[in-house]
Design a protein around this motif. Structure first.
Motif, PDB file in Angstrom:
ATOM      1  N   LEU A  30       1.173  -0.941   0.325  1.00 10.00           N
ATOM      2  CA  LEU A  30       0.020  -0.305  -0.179  1.00 10.00           C
ATOM      3  C   LEU A  30       1.025   1.218   0.001  1.00 10.00           C
ATOM      4  O   LEU A  30       0.844   2.428  -1.070  1.00 10.00           O
ATOM      5  CB  LEU A  30      -1.396  -0.174   1.305  1.00 10.00           C
ATOM      6  N   VAL A  31       2.217   0.942   1.230  1.00  7.84           N
ATOM      7  CA  VAL A  31       3.032   2.280   1.095  1.00  7.84           C
ATOM      8  C   VAL A  31       3.559   2.090  -0.277  1.00  7.84           C
ATOM      9  O   VAL A  31       3.497   3.370  -1.122  1.00  7.84           O
ATOM     10  CB  VAL A  31       3.452   2.117   1.674  1.00  7.84           C
ATOM     11  N   GLY A  32       3.904   1.252  -1.421  1.00  9.65           N
ATOM     12  CA  GLY A  32       4.343   2.316  -2.572  1.00  9.65           C
ATOM     13  C   GLY A  32       3.538   2.507  -3.423  1.00  9.65           C
ATOM     14  O   GLY A  32       3.779   2.865  -4.125  1.00  9.65           O
ATOM     15  N   MET A  33       2.045   1.806  -3.285  1.00  8.79           N
ATOM     16  CA  MET A  33       1.417   2.735  -4.673  1.00  8.79           C
ATOM     17  C   MET A  33       0.705   4.405  -3.805  1.00  8.79           C
ATOM     18  O   MET A  33       0.825   4.643  -4.550  1.00  8.79           O
ATOM     19  CB  MET A  33       0.299   1.554  -4.255  1.00  8.79           C
ATOM     20  N   ALA A  34       0.642   3.749  -2.270  1.00 10.30           N
ATOM     21  CA  ALA A  34       0.664   5.731  -1.689  1.00 10.30           C
ATOM     22  C   ALA A  34       1.161   6.635  -2.563  1.00 10.30           C
ATOM     23  O   ALA A  34       1.196   7.687  -3.121  1.00 10.30           O
ATOM     24  CB  ALA A  34       0.181   5.503  -0.751  1.00 10.30           C
ATOM     25  N   ILE A  35       2.905   6.680  -2.239  1.00  9.95           N
ATOM     26  CA  ILE A  35       3.742   7.467  -2.701  1.00  9.95           C
ATOM     27  C   ILE A  35       3.532   8.170  -4.014  1.00  9.95           C
ATOM     28  O   ILE A  35       3.544   9.635  -3.757  1.00  9.95           O
ATOM     29  CB  ILE A  35       5.236   6.600  -2.237  1.00  9.95           C
ATOM     30  N   PRO A  36       3.721   6.868  -4.984  1.00  9.64           N
ATOM     31  CA  PRO A  36       3.421   7.730  -6.443  1.00  9.64           C
ATOM     32  C   PRO A  36       2.157   8.025  -7.073  1.00  9.64           C
ATOM     33  O   PRO A  36       1.884   9.255  -7.805  1.00  9.64           O
ATOM     34  CB  PRO A  36       3.935   6.885  -7.440  1.00  9.64           C
ATOM     35  N   SER A  37       0.898   8.415  -6.037  1.00 10.04           N
ATOM     36  CA  SER A  37       0.065   8.057  -5.953  1.00 10.04           C
ATOM     37  C   SER A  37      -0.205   9.679  -5.895  1.00 10.04           C
ATOM     38  O   SER A  37      -1.114  10.573  -6.272  1.00 10.04           O
ATOM     39  CB  SER A  37      -0.915   7.178  -5.564  1.00 10.04           C
ATOM     40  N   THR A  38      -0.015   9.415  -4.536  1.00 10.28           N
ATOM     41  CA  THR A  38       0.205  10.887  -4.361  1.00 10.28           C
ATOM     42  C   THR A  38       0.726  12.253  -4.525  1.00 10.28           C
ATOM     43  O   THR A  38       0.545  12.976  -4.953  1.00 10.28           O
ATOM     44  CB  THR A  38       0.177  11.136  -2.232  1.00 10.28           C
ATOM     45  N   ALA A  39       1.998  11.885  -4.521  1.00  9.81           N
ATOM     46  CA  ALA A  39       2.849  12.964  -5.596  1.00  9.81           C
ATOM     47  C   ALA A  39       2.173  13.432  -6.749  1.00  9.81           C
ATOM     48  O   ALA A  39       2.213  14.597  -7.148  1.00  9.81           O
ATOM     49  CB  ALA A  39       4.078  12.455  -6.036  1.00  9.81           C
ATOM     50  N   THR A  40       1.521  12.557  -7.948  1.00 16.40           N
ATOM     51  CA  THR A  40       0.921  12.840  -9.125  1.00 16.40           C
ATOM     52  C   THR A  40      -0.294  13.075  -8.693  1.00 16.40           C
ATOM     53  O   THR A  40      -0.646  14.641  -9.365  1.00 16.40           O
ATOM     54  CB  THR A  40       0.801  11.756 -10.176  1.00 16.40           C
ATOM     55  N   LEU A  41      -1.404  12.841  -7.586  1.00 13.60           N
ATOM     56  CA  LEU A  41      -1.865  13.840  -6.915  1.00 13.60           C
ATOM     57  C   LEU A  41      -1.819  15.719  -6.647  1.00 13.60           C
ATOM     58  O   LEU A  41      -2.412  16.314  -7.430  1.00 13.60           O
ATOM     59  CB  LEU A  41      -3.159  13.704  -6.372  1.00 13.60           C
ATOM     60  N   ILE A  42      -0.754  15.862  -6.224  1.00 15.39           N
ATOM     61  CA  ILE A  42      -0.848  17.093  -5.921  1.00 15.39           C
ATOM     62  C   ILE A  42      -0.170  17.736  -6.565  1.00 15.39           C
ATOM     63  O   ILE A  42      -0.412  18.670  -7.229  1.00 15.39           O
ATOM     64  CB  ILE A  42       0.834  17.083  -4.378  1.00 15.39           C
TER      65      ILE A  42
END
Ligand code: CUA
Length: 359
Positions: free
Chosen positions: A93-105
């Motif tokens: 989950l952390v592995g998916m959350a880091i790039p997802s959050t960066a893209t969302l920001i």
């Protein structure tokens, strides 16, 4: 074999459209690329989880297939196992959350843009304002409705077009301001990686940076009434040089429209223009005005026999409490003269002449 034939019959037409692809369309902006990469990353993580979980399951089924009557294990905790199956999903989950959050920001960062385009959703068209360039226009469906319906009946796949596409320069950060005039719409162009609601009384922001010149297509993506499926979006991404030329031509067009008000039109010119303007009425009221609202009573009704001012007032200012919006902002005097002449002559609606055609 018969069953196979039926299956093939069901799926082959789908395969024939394989050119439309099963994956996302090719990204043409950095954000669309990131969304695509995220999608692929998560897809492959899910595939790996699927293989491991189902691998274990099928392995167990095969290995213990002759275990009828066997006694199950009776232990009730295993710290090692529990730590293992908590940590692994946590890391995934952390592995998916880091790039997802960066893209969302990054998607939300509309600062330091090179230009702004305001997009307004209407039932059922888009309005585009370029405040930096003093350009403004509506974008209407231009493919004739009967053609769309005929081809849809045949199960044809094809593109529906607009009269005025959005033109944007490539390699420029374009900030969009989104709102709507009546109900909630959503502006969505998949290849640009942008999709956001256009909400009446509220301004949403998003941005894009197109890398490749081309034509990119989208569609209103929020159910907004009867013609939700008929408010396409066409984006022409061009070089800065071509964009500047387009801006100049838009200004010329606006000047031409102003001049058209003073021009003496021939009857044929008025009829041709009137037919074009009438498409906007026909979107709701039908080709002969037999659709929704008070419009069908035009022929022989009190609107028809009454002063034309009453009808024009509704067209220009809209009718509160109904879906009839104000068309005043987008109809020039020439448009109005043309559509009245068209209705009177081609449709036989006795709404009266407001213009005496020249010659
Ligand atoms: Cu506009 Cu759906």
């Amino acid at each position: 074999a018969a069953r196979l034939a039926v299956l093939a019959g069901a799926f082959l037409p789908g395969l024939a459209f394989a050119e439309y692809g099963l994956n996302f369309p090719a990204p043409v902006t950095p954000i669309a690329q990131k969304i695509f990469d995220l999608h692929m990353l998560i897809l492959w993580i899910c595939v790996a989880i699927f293989v491991v979980v189902f691998g274990f399951m099928f392995y167990s089924i095969a290995k213990h297939r002759k275990s009828l009557g066997a006694r199950p294990a009776t232990f009730h905790d295993n710290v090692k196992l529990e730590v293992f199956w908590t940590i692994i999903p946590f890391l995934i989950l952390v592995g998916m959350a880091i790039p997802s959050t960066a893209t969302l920001i990054e998607m939300e960062d509309t600062s330091r843009s090179d230009m702004t385009v305001k997009i307004t959703g209407y039932q059922w068209k888009w309005k585009y304002d370029y405040p930096d360039h003093d350009v403004s226009f509506f974008s209407n469906l231009s493919t004739p409705r009967d053609q769309i319906e005929n081809r849809a009946d045949k199960g044809d796949h094809y593109l529906i077009e607009v009269d005025n596409p959005v033109v944007l320069p490539v390699k420029k950060k374009v900030r969009f301001l989104l709102t709507a005039n009546d109900v909630i719409h959503a502006w969505w162009v998949p290849q640009l990686g942008v999709k956001k609601d256009a909400i009446p009384g509220f301004i949403n922001e998003m941005w894009t940076y197109i890398e490749e010149p081309g034509v990119y297509r989208g569609q209103c993506a929020e159910l907004c009434g009867k013609d939700h499926g008929f408010m396409p979006i066409v984006v022409n991404a061009v070089s800065q040089e071509e964009f500047d030329k387009w801006v100049a031509s838009q200004k010329q067009r606006a000047a031409g429209e102003a001049a058209a008000a003073d021009k003496v039109w021939s009857k044929n010119e008025l009829l041709a223009k009137g037919k074009q303007v009438y498409q906007q009425c026909a979107a709701c009221h039908g080709p002969n005005g037999e659709g929704v609202g008070p419009f069908p009573k035009m022929t022989g009704s009190k609107i028809a026999t009454g002063p034309i001012a009453e009808h024009l007032n509704i067209v220009l200012n809209g009718k509160p409490g109904t879906a009839m919006q104000a068309f005043g902002p987008q109809l020039s005097d020439a448009d109005i003269a043309a559509v009245v002449t068209y209705e009177r002559n081609a449709l036989g609606n006795q709404v009266g002449d407001i213009v005496q055609p020249a010659q």
